[in-house]
Scaffold this active site. Sequence first.
Site, PDB file in Angstrom:
ATOM      1  N   ASP A 137    -106.233  55.760   9.101  1.00 28.10           N
ATOM      2  CA  ASP A 137    -106.405  56.742  10.177  1.00 28.10           C
ATOM      3  C   ASP A 137    -106.610  58.107   9.524  1.00 28.10           C
ATOM      4  O   ASP A 137    -106.080  58.368   8.443  1.00 28.10           O
ATOM      5  CB  ASP A 137    -105.181  56.763  11.097  1.00 28.10           C
ATOM      6  CG  ASP A 137    -105.530  57.315  12.469  1.00 28.10           C
ATOM      7  OD1 ASP A 137    -105.617  56.525  13.430  1.00 28.10           O
ATOM      8  OD2 ASP A 137    -105.748  58.544  12.574  1.00 28.10           O
TER       9      ASP A 137
ATOM     10  N   LYS B  44     -99.697  60.749  11.419  1.00 32.25           N
ATOM     11  CA  LYS B  44     -99.525  59.418  12.016  1.00 32.25           C
ATOM     12  C   LYS B  44     -99.343  58.362  10.922  1.00 32.25           C
ATOM     13  O   LYS B  44     -98.467  57.499  11.003  1.00 32.25           O
ATOM     14  CB  LYS B  44    -100.762  59.082  12.867  1.00 32.25           C
ATOM     15  CG  LYS B  44    -100.579  57.846  13.710  1.00 32.25           C
ATOM     16  CD  LYS B  44    -101.863  57.429  14.372  1.00 32.25           C
ATOM     17  CE  LYS B  44    -102.101  58.133  15.668  1.00 32.25           C
ATOM     18  NZ  LYS B  44    -103.316  57.656  16.347  1.00 32.25           N
TER      19      LYS B  44
ATOM     20  N   ASN C 207    -114.071  45.077  32.818  1.00 30.23           N
ATOM     21  CA  ASN C 207    -113.316  46.245  33.301  1.00 30.23           C
ATOM     22  C   ASN C 207    -113.893  46.783  34.603  1.00 30.23           C
ATOM     23  O   ASN C 207    -113.151  47.172  35.505  1.00 30.23           O
ATOM     24  CB  ASN C 207    -113.294  47.338  32.226  1.00 30.23           C
ATOM     25  CG  ASN C 207    -112.154  47.125  31.238  1.00 30.23           C
ATOM     26  OD1 ASN C 207    -111.375  46.189  31.382  1.00 30.23           O
ATOM     27  ND2 ASN C 207    -112.057  47.966  30.242  1.00 30.23           N
TER      28      ASN C 207
ATOM     29  N   LEU D 150    -105.213  42.929  43.325  1.00 25.56           N
ATOM     30  CA  LEU D 150    -105.416  43.213  44.747  1.00 25.56           C
ATOM     31  C   LEU D 150    -104.235  44.012  45.287  1.00 25.56           C
ATOM     32  O   LEU D 150    -103.878  43.902  46.443  1.00 25.56           O
ATOM     33  CB  LEU D 150    -105.584  41.909  45.530  1.00 25.56           C
ATOM     34  CG  LEU D 150    -106.897  41.153  45.299  1.00 25.56           C
ATOM     35  CD1 LEU D 150    -106.915  39.860  46.104  1.00 25.56           C
ATOM     36  CD2 LEU D 150    -108.101  42.017  45.680  1.00 25.56           C
TER      37      LEU D 150
ATOM     38  N   GLY E 245    -103.032  50.829  46.397  1.00 26.92           N
ATOM     39  CA  GLY E 245    -102.176  51.929  45.976  1.00 26.92           C
ATOM     40  C   GLY E 245    -102.946  53.220  45.904  1.00 26.92           C
ATOM     41  O   GLY E 245    -103.934  53.406  46.631  1.00 26.92           O
TER      42      GLY E 245
ATOM     43  N   GLY F 194    -105.843  54.307  37.007  1.00 23.56           N
ATOM     44  CA  GLY F 194    -105.941  55.364  35.998  1.00 23.56           C
ATOM     45  C   GLY F 194    -105.982  54.714  34.636  1.00 23.56           C
ATOM     46  O   GLY F 194    -106.409  53.567  34.499  1.00 23.56           O
TER      47      GLY F 194
ATOM     48  N   CYS G 271    -108.854  53.246  30.091  1.00 24.46           N
ATOM     49  CA  CYS G 271    -110.024  52.356  30.068  1.00 24.46           C
ATOM     50  C   CYS G 271    -110.847  52.357  31.348  1.00 24.46           C
ATOM     51  O   CYS G 271    -112.047  52.636  31.299  1.00 24.46           O
ATOM     52  CB  CYS G 271    -109.578  50.928  29.770  1.00 24.46           C
ATOM     53  SG  CYS G 271    -109.037  50.730  28.079  1.00 24.46           S
TER      54      CYS G 271
HETATM   55  C1  UDX Z   1    -107.087  47.722  31.411  1.00 23.73           C
HETATM   56  C2  UDX Z   1    -107.546  46.250  31.405  1.00 23.73           C
HETATM   57  O1  UDX Z   1    -106.630  45.475  32.198  1.00 23.73           O
HETATM   58  C3  UDX Z   1    -107.634  45.726  29.997  1.00 23.73           C
HETATM   59  O2  UDX Z   1    -108.127  44.385  30.011  1.00 23.73           O
HETATM   60  C4  UDX Z   1    -108.586  46.624  29.224  1.00 23.73           C
HETATM   61  O3  UDX Z   1    -108.780  46.197  27.916  1.00 23.73           O
HETATM   62  C5  UDX Z   1    -108.079  48.050  29.248  1.00 23.73           C
HETATM   63  O4  UDX Z   1    -107.962  48.486  30.591  1.00 23.73           O
HETATM   64  P1  UDX Z   1    -104.776  49.044  31.204  1.00 23.73           P
HETATM   65  O5  UDX Z   1    -105.578  50.298  31.279  1.00 23.73           O
HETATM   66  O6  UDX Z   1    -103.683  48.942  30.199  1.00 23.73           O
HETATM   67  O7  UDX Z   1    -105.752  47.794  30.918  1.00 23.73           O
HETATM   68  O8  UDX Z   1    -104.115  48.858  32.645  1.00 23.73           O
HETATM   69  P2  UDX Z   1    -104.093  47.791  33.836  1.00 23.73           P
HETATM   70  O9  UDX Z   1    -102.793  47.104  33.867  1.00 23.73           O
HETATM   71  O10 UDX Z   1    -105.295  46.947  33.872  1.00 23.73           O
HETATM   72  O11 UDX Z   1    -104.102  48.802  35.081  1.00 23.73           O
HETATM   73  C6  UDX Z   1    -105.115  49.788  35.216  1.00 23.73           C
HETATM   74  C7  UDX Z   1    -104.872  50.660  36.418  1.00 23.73           C
HETATM   75  O12 UDX Z   1    -105.135  49.950  37.609  1.00 23.73           O
HETATM   76  C8  UDX Z   1    -103.441  51.181  36.571  1.00 23.73           C
HETATM   77  O13 UDX Z   1    -103.492  52.540  36.969  1.00 23.73           O
HETATM   78  C9  UDX Z   1    -102.846  50.329  37.671  1.00 23.73           C
HETATM   79  O14 UDX Z   1    -101.817  50.975  38.368  1.00 23.73           O
HETATM   80  C10 UDX Z   1    -104.064  50.070  38.536  1.00 23.73           C
HETATM   81  N1  UDX Z   1    -103.998  48.846  39.329  1.00 23.73           N
HETATM   82  C11 UDX Z   1    -103.989  47.635  38.719  1.00 23.73           C
HETATM   83  C12 UDX Z   1    -104.000  48.926  40.725  1.00 23.73           C
HETATM   84  O15 UDX Z   1    -104.036  50.017  41.299  1.00 23.73           O
HETATM   85  N2  UDX Z   1    -103.974  47.764  41.445  1.00 23.73           N
HETATM   86  C13 UDX Z   1    -103.970  46.539  40.866  1.00 23.73           C
HETATM   87  O16 UDX Z   1    -103.966  45.539  41.598  1.00 23.73           O
HETATM   88  C14 UDX Z   1    -103.967  46.468  39.461  1.00 23.73           C
END
Ligand code: UDX
Length: 438
Positions: free
Chosen positions: A28, A33, A201, A243, A246, A250, A253
């Site tokens: 890195d 870090k 995604n 599903l 909310g 966020g 990704c």
């Molecule tokens: C996500 C993907 O799941 C993962 O495969 C990819 O590589 C990176 O992005 P992550 O960002 O860690 O992972 O979070 P995730 O658990 O997927 O949730 C993403 C957002 O969606 C969160 O803000 C969560 O609160 C929201 N969410 C998720 C909802 O609002 N409703 C849902 O049903 C599921």
Amino acid sequence: MGVIGVGYVGLVTAVCIAHLGHRVVCLDVDEAKVAALEAGRVPIYEPGLEDLMAGAAARLSFTTSYDELCRQARILFIAVDTPPSPSGDADLSRVQAVVREVRRHDGERLLVMKSTVPVGTGDRITAELEAAGHPGLGYVSNPEFLREGAAVDDVLHPDRIVIGAYREADGDEVAALFADIETTVVRTTVPTAEMIKYASNAFLATKISFINEIANVCEAVGADVRAVADGMGLDHRIGPHFLQAGIGYGGSCFPKDVQALKQLAGNSGYHFQLLNAVIEVNHLQKRRVVGKLKDRLGALRGRHVALLGLTFKPHTDDMREAASIVLAARLRDEGARVSAYDPMVPPGSRDDLFPGIEIARTALEALDGADAAVLVTEWPELVGLDWAVVRDRMRGRHVIDGRNVLDAARVAAAGLVVTGIGTADQPAGEPVASDDVR
Ligand code: UDX
């Protein structure tokens, strides 16, 4: 092997591969870090990671030097970040800097792209390497699907491993690293592997925006989105996951990747209509909470709103694109007094993101004298609050459940009025009116 960029994806990948028995050199550019990691300190909060890192310590080393990395490693995973550029495209400058550094070193090596890069990046990098006369560098796309908070499990027990390669042998070499992991391995071309990541995604984000719009219609017609989602999810073609209605998605990704895919399509001459809506719905969903508060409290000027949870989801300390940031700023702009609590955000630690917001040491401290509370992030500690105690600490009675996770009966029995997303209000002290498909 080597891992370049020890951020979230890079560190988890490095530790998991070391855990599988391989020797891993991590590079890195951030000296602080690297020093922390050498001392065994994990700079991110990720359940299980610290233990796994300690267990694999003998096979892990950290450096800031490309000379050292290239002396020791042949297979180089690239896991640097690809933030959105001002144009909305993914900014590949960090990826390009890595390729430039590796190119300065002679020898046969394999670049394995873990970072999420626009479709066509592999083709471009390979063409540049050939033009620069460096045929010794192979290229494989091996996108990451890990979720924060469940990252170790997602790497060691993935739904699939995607490997896109130009030469069969390069793909074989990457597949061999993961030979001990039992899962389906998808072998494909580099552009297809790159697209699988974006499409996955974008589809998950679409599911969330879809159920959020259904929730908004449910509010208008008197249906309950939780029961609607349960009923939909039983259809195996739809499935029950993602599903949960909310206040919107966020994180590091979804917002970035949906935007980048839309942009990528646009740059190729295709207008991706659906993704425009997915992005807009997500944006508006955060603001609807402000509307709900105004409906209950009237004008927000001088009112006190407590935000429960600030991280973009529970079990992480990540604040990237967290709904709380927009919500807190909107409430401040409306003239409200805003207090907040999050187990990962100590008072004074994030004044950059939350100017003018009072960050409390405990949930109850944040709730003291509040006219309304909003559950923003479903930390178990917040979902499991003693709501009778909460009621005594608050001045008002309104609780907005931004994640539809509260036990409405329990909260209402404590004398509070619960408002969910896509559900009918649960009046204080009354039995729960809910459709239950189970
Ligand atoms: C996500 C993907 O799941 C993962 O495969 C990819 O590589 C990176 O992005 P992550 O960002 O860690 O992972 O979070 P995730 O658990 O997927 O949730 C993403 C957002 O969606 C969160 O803000 C969560 O609160 C929201 N969410 C998720 C909802 O609002 N409703 C849902 O049903 C599921």
